[in-house]
Write an enzyme that holds these catalytic residues in place. Structure first.
Site, PDB file in Angstrom:
ATOM      1  N   ALA A 102      19.512 -23.956   9.121  1.00 41.50           N
ATOM      2  CA  ALA A 102      19.921 -24.980   8.141  1.00 41.50           C
ATOM      3  C   ALA A 102      18.727 -24.804   6.843  1.00 41.50           C
ATOM      4  CB  ALA A 102      19.507 -26.402   8.669  1.00 41.50           C
TER       5      ALA A 102
ATOM      6  N   THR B 214      10.472  -6.745   3.599  1.00 36.68           N
ATOM      7  CA  THR B 214      10.287  -8.054   3.786  1.00 36.68           C
ATOM      8  C   THR B 214      10.261  -8.577   5.162  1.00 36.68           C
ATOM      9  OG1 THR B 214      10.650 -10.227   3.018  1.00 36.68           O
ATOM     10  CG2 THR B 214      12.379  -8.999   3.113  1.00 36.68           C
ATOM     11  N   THR B 215       9.705  -9.546   5.452  1.00 36.30           N
ATOM     12  CA  THR B 215       9.651 -10.434   6.796  1.00 36.30           C
ATOM     13  C   THR B 215      10.835 -11.434   6.795  1.00 36.30           C
ATOM     14  OG1 THR B 215       7.349 -10.069   6.888  1.00 36.30           O
ATOM     15  CG2 THR B 215       8.319 -11.656   8.409  1.00 36.30           C
TER      16      THR B 215
ATOM     17  N   ASP C 125       8.457 -12.128  -0.630  1.00 38.36           N
ATOM     18  CA  ASP C 125       7.830 -13.382  -0.832  1.00 38.36           C
ATOM     19  C   ASP C 125       6.547 -13.363  -1.313  1.00 38.36           C
ATOM     20  OD1 ASP C 125      10.144 -14.986   0.230  1.00 38.36           O
ATOM     21  OD2 ASP C 125       9.871 -13.832   1.851  1.00 38.36           O
TER      22      ASP C 125
ATOM     23  N   GLY D  82       7.129 -14.548   9.276  1.00 37.20           N
ATOM     24  CA  GLY D  82       8.649 -14.709   9.789  1.00 37.20           C
ATOM     25  C   GLY D  82       9.005 -16.505   9.961  1.00 37.20           C
TER      26      GLY D  82
ATOM     27  N   ASP E  26       7.374  -5.937  -1.110  1.00 35.60           N
ATOM     28  CA  ASP E  26       7.437  -6.910  -0.618  1.00 35.60           C
ATOM     29  C   ASP E  26       8.365  -8.182  -1.536  1.00 35.60           C
ATOM     30  OD1 ASP E  26       6.844  -9.176   1.400  1.00 35.60           O
ATOM     31  OD2 ASP E  26       5.374  -9.806  -0.199  1.00 35.60           O
TER      32      ASP E  26
END
Ligand code: XBP
Ligand code: MG
Length: 260
Positions: free
Chosen positions: A87, A125-126, A13, A54, A11
């Site tokens: 952004a 990863t998400t 994060d 997410g 993973d």
């Protein structure tokens, strides 16, 4: 006949780096301010919002639950969320470029040991792909990872097993020959649902979560200078996660399955 460990799936994060509190959260707040919104995600609130995996999905859940009166100027909430998230991705990458996020202790050491032993590496990863790549470029080498599965590449995010199943398919390996390293309950459940043994490396946001499905729970991967603590499972004899532990966990998982 048992399969030896062939690949480790990481993973991103919270596992490779503490990106959430000082990276994604800060970038979300920068995007809100730039859009003239007075939304402010504190460290504590962000911990609650992390229950939704997410960035776009988390933002939508926040607006629906905590800003029910929000009326997008264009009338199209999905579009506004996509713009805010785009952004936020730019701000997140600026934070990374400024060196705001470092690898967690022991990550580089374990990756070096796995690479030296010829173990294949992958990412599940998400996070959006540009965000995952930016972290890998800043701190490691994206080329070390044979598969980088990220963001919307599968429609259902963790705790759904889809991202791990996608990685296994790309690696053309059975789950029995692989192992996942995660930091969160949703991530550990996703890996377990894909039949992978899971090692969890907790952080401040995930320490209190339920890791019943993990084979081993640590408070880090450990280095000689900064050994890790084992919170569940067996890390003997070393206070550092090594390839030998991962091989043992894979063999034990296969043993359990053959008896069950
Ligand atoms: C990571 C996520 C991501 C990040 C933000 O979960 O849920 O949404 O928080 O990244 P995991 P994006 O570590 O389980 O993969 O804004 O790019 O989605
Ligand atoms: Mg994570």
């Amino acid at each position: 006949m048992t399969a030896d460990l062939k690949a480790v799936i990481f993973d991103v994060d919270g596992t490779l780096a503490e990106t959430e509190r000082d990276g994604h959260r800060v970038a979300f707040n920068q995007a809100f301010a730039a859009a003239g919104l007075d939304w402010d995600w504190s460290v504590e609130l962000y911990g609650e919002l992390l229950a939704v995996a997410g960035g776009k999905e988390r933002l939508l859940a926040y607006v629906q639950r905590q800003q029910p009166d929000f009326q997008p100027a264009t009338g199209d909430l999905t579009r506004v969320i996509a713009q805010l998230h785009a952004a936020k991705t730019t701000y997140y990458q600026q934070l990374l470029a400024n060196g705001a996020i470092a690898l967690r202790p022991g990550v580089r050491r374990l990756l070096a040991e796995l690479r030296a032993a010829g173990i294949r590496l992958a990412i599940a990863t998400t996070s959006a792909l540009p965000n995952a790549l930016a972290l890998l470029e800043q701190t490691l080498e994206p080329g070390w990872f044979e598969v980088i599965a990220a963001g919307d590449i599968v429609p259902a995010k963790k705790p759904a097993p889809d991202i791990y199943q996608y990685v296994l398919q790309q690696l053309a390996l059975p789950a029995a020959a692989c192992l996942a390293i995660e930091d969160s309950e949703a991530g550990a459940i996703a890996a377990q649902r894909a039949d992978l043994p899971v090692v969890v490396t907790v952080n401040d946001y995930t320490r209190q979560q339920n890791f019943r499905c993990a084979a081993l729970v640590l408070d880090g991967l450990g280095t000689l200078e900064q050994p890790c603590r084992c919170l569940a499972g067996n890390l003997d004899p070393a206070p550092i996660l090594r390839l030998s532990h991962l091989r043992r966990l894979v063999a034990q998982t296969q043993g359990k399955k053959s008896w069950s």
